[in-house]
Design a protein around this motif. Sequence first.
Motif, PDB file in Angstrom:
ATOM      1  N   PHE A  38       4.915  14.136 -36.530  1.00  0.00           N
ATOM      2  CA  PHE A  38       4.464  14.011 -35.146  1.00  0.00           C
ATOM      3  C   PHE A  38       5.009  15.144 -34.288  1.00  0.00           C
ATOM      4  O   PHE A  38       4.282  15.774 -33.533  1.00  0.00           O
ATOM      5  N   LYS A  39       6.298  15.426 -34.422  1.00  0.00           N
ATOM      6  CA  LYS A  39       6.915  16.492 -33.638  1.00  0.00           C
ATOM      7  C   LYS A  39       6.322  17.856 -34.002  1.00  0.00           C
ATOM      8  O   LYS A  39       6.076  18.683 -33.127  1.00  0.00           O
ATOM      9  N   CYS A  40       6.062  18.078 -35.284  1.00  0.00           N
ATOM     10  CA  CYS A  40       5.468  19.353 -35.709  1.00  0.00           C
ATOM     11  C   CYS A  40       4.084  19.561 -35.101  1.00  0.00           C
ATOM     12  O   CYS A  40       3.762  20.636 -34.606  1.00  0.00           O
ATOM     13  N   VAL A  41       3.254  18.505 -35.141  1.00  0.00           N
ATOM     14  CA  VAL A  41       1.910  18.613 -34.557  1.00  0.00           C
ATOM     15  C   VAL A  41       1.995  18.811 -33.054  1.00  0.00           C
ATOM     16  O   VAL A  41       1.297  19.655 -32.485  1.00  0.00           O
ATOM     17  N   LEU A  42       2.848  18.061 -32.407  1.00  0.00           N
ATOM     18  CA  LEU A  42       3.005  18.188 -30.954  1.00  0.00           C
ATOM     19  C   LEU A  42       3.470  19.590 -30.584  1.00  0.00           C
ATOM     20  O   LEU A  42       2.923  20.213 -29.664  1.00  0.00           O
ATOM     21  N   ASP A  43       4.467  20.114 -31.277  1.00  0.00           N
ATOM     22  CA  ASP A  43       4.949  21.473 -31.007  1.00  0.00           C
ATOM     23  C   ASP A  43       3.836  22.504 -31.201  1.00  0.00           C
ATOM     24  O   ASP A  43       3.666  23.412 -30.388  1.00  0.00           O
ATOM     25  N   ALA A  44       3.079  22.360 -32.293  1.00  0.00           N
ATOM     26  CA  ALA A  44       1.991  23.303 -32.556  1.00  0.00           C
ATOM     27  C   ALA A  44       0.926  23.212 -31.471  1.00  0.00           C
ATOM     28  O   ALA A  44       0.381  24.230 -31.025  1.00  0.00           O
ATOM     29  N   MET A  45       0.613  21.986 -31.015  1.00  0.00           N
ATOM     30  CA  MET A  45      -0.363  21.816 -29.943  1.00  0.00           C
ATOM     31  C   MET A  45       0.109  22.489 -28.664  1.00  0.00           C
ATOM     32  O   MET A  45      -0.655  23.190 -27.995  1.00  0.00           O
ATOM     33  N   LEU A  46       1.368  22.258 -28.320  1.00  0.00           N
ATOM     34  CA  LEU A  46       1.910  22.855 -27.098  1.00  0.00           C
ATOM     35  C   LEU A  46       1.966  24.381 -27.180  1.00  0.00           C
ATOM     36  O   LEU A  46       1.896  25.062 -26.158  1.00  0.00           O
ATOM     37  N   ASN A  47       2.088  24.918 -28.389  1.00  0.00           N
ATOM     38  CA  ASN A  47       2.099  26.376 -28.577  1.00  0.00           C
ATOM     39  C   ASN A  47       0.690  26.979 -28.632  1.00  0.00           C
ATOM     40  O   ASN A  47       0.542  28.182 -28.789  1.00  0.00           O
TER      41      ASN A  47
END
Length: 102
Positions: free
Chosen positions: A31-40
């Motif tokens: 979840f954190k990986c996807v969220l970080d990638a989305m925010l980037n």
Amino acid sequence: MNNQVKLIDADKLRIWLAKRMHHPRIYGDPFKCVLDAMLNGEFDPDTPPVPTIKPGDKVYHKRFKAQGKVKKISASGKRAYVVWFDGYVPSYVSLDSLEVVE
């Protein structure tokens, strides 16, 4: 307050996930990986191409084999209002169905 809709490219997300699904320990919390990638911005859609057809261009309709002149482009940028040389009624047509004539 910004009310603009923010979209993501589903294909980019699918490819990103497919690359990482075989190595879950390397990437940590999914979840954190996807969220970080989305925010980037990794899944931001590509900028749509600017139409090459513009008012004043002479065009050829691929299906009806008719030539005309573009008078205006619709607000959506997907259709052109064309006055036909071959006697057809002036009409809006999809830009995909037109080619520019020199």
